[in-house]
Each structure stands twice: as C-alpha cells, then as structure tokens.
Design an enzyme around this catalytic site. Structure first.
Site, PDB file in Angstrom:
ATOM      1  N   VAL A  46      -5.724   6.633  -9.253  1.00 45.81           N
ATOM      2  CA  VAL A  46      -6.605   5.861 -10.130  1.00 45.81           C
ATOM      3  C   VAL A  46      -7.629   6.790 -10.771  1.00 45.81           C
ATOM      4  CG1 VAL A  46      -8.291   3.992 -10.211  1.00 45.81           C
ATOM      5  CG2 VAL A  46      -6.269   3.781  -8.772  1.00 45.81           C
ATOM      6  N   GLU A  47      -8.218   7.675  -9.980  1.00 45.67           N
ATOM      7  CA  GLU A  47      -9.097   8.715 -10.520  1.00 45.67           C
ATOM      8  C   GLU A  47      -8.911  10.031  -9.773  1.00 45.67           C
ATOM      9  OE1 GLU A  47     -11.546   5.109 -11.966  1.00 45.67           O
ATOM     10  OE2 GLU A  47     -11.081   5.697  -9.915  1.00 45.67           O
ATOM     11  N   THR A  48      -9.063  11.115 -10.512  1.00 46.01           N
ATOM     12  CA  THR A  48      -9.144  12.467  -9.969  1.00 46.01           C
ATOM     13  C   THR A  48     -10.440  13.071 -10.492  1.00 46.01           C
ATOM     14  OG1 THR A  48      -6.738  12.733  -9.934  1.00 46.01           O
ATOM     15  CG2 THR A  48      -8.063  14.746  -9.886  1.00 46.01           C
ATOM     16  N   HIS A  77     -16.357   4.707  -6.809  1.00 44.47           N
ATOM     17  CA  HIS A  77     -15.720   5.380  -5.671  1.00 44.47           C
ATOM     18  C   HIS A  77     -15.459   6.851  -5.949  1.00 44.47           C
ATOM     19  CE1 HIS A  77     -11.461   5.208  -7.127  1.00 44.47           C
ATOM     20  NE2 HIS A  77     -11.216   6.012  -6.117  1.00 44.47           N
TER      21      HIS A  77
END
Length: 296
Positions: A46-48, A77
């Site tokens: 979802v995110e890096t 997050h």
C-alpha cells in the site's frame, strides 16, 4: 548496484500480522523520484517509504511516501512505521520524548510512550477542517451508504492531510457485517476528491477492549478496504472532538480496525490541548539488504 537497508513492518499491530504492511528503505539519498516510484511499484505494498536526512534543522529525519502509483504528501501508518525504523536503526534520536518528521505535509511531531511494556509511537495529526459545511449531501453518498443505518452524528467530509467522508453507523454489529458497494464508494471518492468512506461505530460492549470500531474504504487510493489507517483515524478524532466536545470520546479512545479483512489492528487516539495524536505499536517482520540496480 545500490545496496541499502530494507524493512517490512506490521504497523498498528495488536497481534502477529494484525496491522498494516509497510516497506521502509534507508540509504537512498542518491535515488531520483522516478527510481523511488519504480521500486514502490515493484514492491507493491500500500505504501513504501524512503528515510532520508532532514532538510530542515528542526526535523529528526525526512520521509518520502509512495504508493505503487504515485508519491503522496502524508499518510498515518507510513509515518508511524518510518519513525519506528528511524529509532531502531539509530537514524534519529528523540528530544524530550519526541521525534519530528519532515514530509511533504510539513513538520509533524511523533511522541514516544510505553504501554503494557511495548513502545508506542503517536503521530500528531495535521490540522483538519470540515469541507461539507451546510451544503447538501451528494446523491453519490446516499448510494454508497446503501445497506447501513446511520448513527447519531450526520455524515461529514473532513480534510486533515487526507480527505475522508466520515459516517457513523447505528451499531458495531451492523458496521462489521456491512457489505458495501465498492463501485459506489469509488464514484463518491472521485466526485468529492476524497479517499472514500471512513465508517465508524461506538463499541457495543464496555469490555470490548476498544471504544470505537472503524472500517476505512479507501477507493480514492485504489484500496478496497484499509486494515489500519492512521490518517483516517486522525480526521475522525477531530470530527468527534468538534461534534461532541463534552462527549465520552472527547479526550481519546481505543480503536479496533481490520477484523473484517483478516487483520486485528489496534490504534490509540489521544485528544489533548496540544492536538490530536494517533498511534500504536509497530513490529519489524523482515529486515535485510535491498539490492536494486539503478538506471545508468
């Protein structure tokens, strides 16, 4: 060939595998935006995030946050997880119990505390404002809320770093059983330029271990349902504080999120004179070297 440090985290974890995935890269100071986006697309989380030296002397470190499709200025997050790694790897040191994260949203304080023998990190949520005001609610919202009864507070569109529709449901049981129309939520997100719907309900039992249950349908980011969302919970806390300033949730509460999709995230919300803080515990699941060739 660039050799960097990489960690895969479980953020807002309540138990093993209960939180939200995050990839963190350190040592990519020489990478271009295109190279970061290329890796984030391949990493397919979802995110890096990429931990970098700060450009502002008031910051402890700098972070850039990428989804597989684009860079975003802020997310909850990824901010909490990046702070966890900055501490674990000695890339930043707290001052009077706080770190200061530099990101495209600005400088955001992160507070350290210990709860039940575990370190928790709480991010200070960005300032929020209600976008809807006294405007009529869009038809797309009514379609997106088919199959669920509303609670005591009316729906509101609130912007606080990320823009969310906040919708109270009549009961926790109904919220957890709801099977929403994700196409309708996507249409709502597009017309309102929002992330989608953050639906919430007050806990049905005093001994549930949480006071609020949350489900975040982030169609605007291409996510059907987010297992744990710090930004959405920060916006929700702002709404609850302003809608019910003397209510039982006006000073903070515990959140349960993600059970409907096989997770069991736990988030802590603290509402204080100095702002709204959202956080929880983070676990490092995988740690090692990243071997990633950059274009010549």
């Amino acid at each position: 060939m660039s050799i960097l440090r990489y960690a895969h985290l479980d953020v807002f974890t309540h138990g093993l595998g209960g939180g939200n995935h995050l990839g963190v890269v350190a040592g990519a100071e020489g990478w271009s935006t295109e190279a970061m986006q290329h890796f984030a697309r391949w990493n397919n989380l979802v995110e890096t995030t990429f931990l970098l030296p700060p450009e502002d002397s008031a910051a402890s470190y700098r972070v850039r946050i990428f989804t597989p499709g684009r860079e975003i200025p802020f997310a909850g997050h990824p901010s909490v997880g990046s702070a966890h790694i900055a501490l674990e790897w000695g890339l930043a040191q707290p001052v009077e119990g706080e770190l200061v994260q530099q990101c495209a949203q600005g400088l955001l304080p992160i507070k350290l505390q210990h709860r039940d023998g575990h370190r928790q990190l709480l991010l200070k949520a960005p300032p929020a404002t209600e976008v809807t005001g006294h405007q009529p609610l869009p038809t797309e919202l009514q379609l997106a809320l088919a199959g669920i009864r509303g609670g005591r507070l009316p729906p509101a569109l609130v912007d606080g770093g990320r823009r969310w529709w906040l919708v109270e449901c009549a009961s926790e049981t109904e919220l957890r059983q709801w099977q929403p129309d994700h196409n309708a939520i996507r249409a709502l997100a597009e017309i309102s330029q929002s992330m989608g719907i953050c639906a919430f309900a007050r806990a049905s039992e005093d001994r549930a271990g949480h006071q609020v249950a949350v489900r975040a349908f982030a169609a605007g980011a291409g996510i059907q349902e987010d297992p744990a969302s710090g930004a959405a919970n920060g916006v929700l806390a702002w709404y609850l504080r302003h809608a019910e300033p003397e209510g039982p949730l006006s000073h903070g509460y515990q959140v349960s999120q993600g059970r409907e999709i096989g997770h069991d995230a736990a988030l802590q919300v603290v509402i204080a004179d100095d702002g709204i803080w959202v956080g929880g515990a983070t676990r490092t699941v995988i740690e090692g070297q990243l071997h990633w060739p950059l274009p010549a």
